[in-house]
Enzyme design. Structure first.
Site, PDB file in Angstrom:
ATOM      1  N   HIS A  62       0.812  -1.217   0.000  1.00  0.00           N
ATOM      2  CA  HIS A  62       0.000   0.000   0.000  1.00  0.00           C
ATOM      3  C   HIS A  62       0.849   1.272   0.000  1.00  0.00           C
ATOM      4  CE1 HIS A  62      -2.825  -2.781   2.435  1.00  0.00           C
ATOM      5  NE2 HIS A  62      -3.083  -2.902   1.147  1.00  0.00           N
ATOM      6  N   LYS A  72       5.919   6.535   6.976  1.00  0.00           N
ATOM      7  CA  LYS A  72       5.478   5.690   8.088  1.00  0.00           C
ATOM      8  C   LYS A  72       6.662   5.278   8.954  1.00  0.00           C
ATOM      9  CE  LYS A  72       1.948   3.490   5.198  1.00  0.00           C
ATOM     10  NZ  LYS A  72       1.544   2.236   4.565  1.00  0.00           N
ATOM     11  N   TYR A 132       1.856   1.457  13.376  1.00  0.00           N
ATOM     12  CA  TYR A 132       2.552   2.406  12.527  1.00  0.00           C
ATOM     13  C   TYR A 132       1.996   3.815  12.678  1.00  0.00           C
ATOM     14  CZ  TYR A 132      -0.922   0.647   9.072  1.00  0.00           C
ATOM     15  OH  TYR A 132      -2.058   0.217   8.428  1.00  0.00           O
ATOM     16  N   ASP A 169      -6.333  -6.396  -2.265  1.00  0.00           N
ATOM     17  CA  ASP A 169      -4.885  -6.527  -2.478  1.00  0.00           C
ATOM     18  C   ASP A 169      -4.565  -7.574  -3.535  1.00  0.00           C
ATOM     19  OD1 ASP A 169      -4.474  -4.578  -0.577  1.00  0.00           O
ATOM     20  OD2 ASP A 169      -3.814  -5.952   0.995  1.00  0.00           O
TER      21      ASP A 169
END
Length: 181
Positions: A62, A72, A132, A169
């Site tokens: 992603h 991140k 995250y 996904d």
């Protein structure tokens, strides 16, 4: 904090120092001043995310595009994952290259993933809890993905059976198509 530079510019492995004694351990998992010294610029996190996964779950790859491109800082607080970042920066000499490592509650490593990378992970243990911090809010209009199994990327996922991947996904575009969308 120990810092390891990866072959992909800006992508860093961070190892906070844990202070251990007979009671257990303590570590400072994030310190804005130290972190900004390590990455070389000011960073403002706006959102924390927490996921729980079972063994064999693969999430990703992603990323978000401008104006909500996210950097991140990721870590695992339970279990083990194989964590992967793919350089998708148009002007990068390492565009299309990936970097993977094991993140676990035991090794306490963290990965700094600058904007311009796609990211995903595979749970290796019975369960994992993954945290995250992101520099921009989640925005569905800016959300993109790359197919985790794209042969062009040839990511060395440590799997011996098909992972559990959600439909979204599983239907992601391959790298060469994802970046033209």
């Amino acid at each position: 904090m120990q810092v390891t530079h990866t072959p992909l510019s800006g992508l860093l492995v961070l190892q906070p120092k844990a202070f251990k004694d007979e009671r257990g351990w303590f570590m400072e998992s994030f310190n804005a001043s130290r972190f900004e010294t390590v990455v070389g610029h000011s960073v403002h996190f706006v959102q924390d995310n927490h996921s729980f996964s079972t063994q064999g779950v693969l999430r990703g790859l992603h990323y978000q595009v401008a104006p909500q491109a996210q950097a991140k800082l990721v870590r695992v607080i339970e279990g083990r994952v194989w964590d992967v970042a793919v350089d998708i920066r148009a002007s990068s000499p390492t565009r299309g290259q990936c970097f993977g490592l094991e993140l676990s509650a035991e090794n306490q490593k963290q990965l700094w993933i600058p904007a311009g990378f796609a990211h995903g992970f595979l749970t290796l243990s019975a369960t994992s809890q993954f945290l995250y911090k992101t520099t921009h809010f989640y925005d569905p209009a800016c959300e993109r993905s790359v197919l985790w199994s794209d042969p062009e990327l040839a990511i060395p996922w440590p799997i011996d059976r098909p992972p559990l991947v959600n439909a979204k996904d599983q239907q992601a575009p391959v790298f060469s198509e994802a970046l033209t969308m």
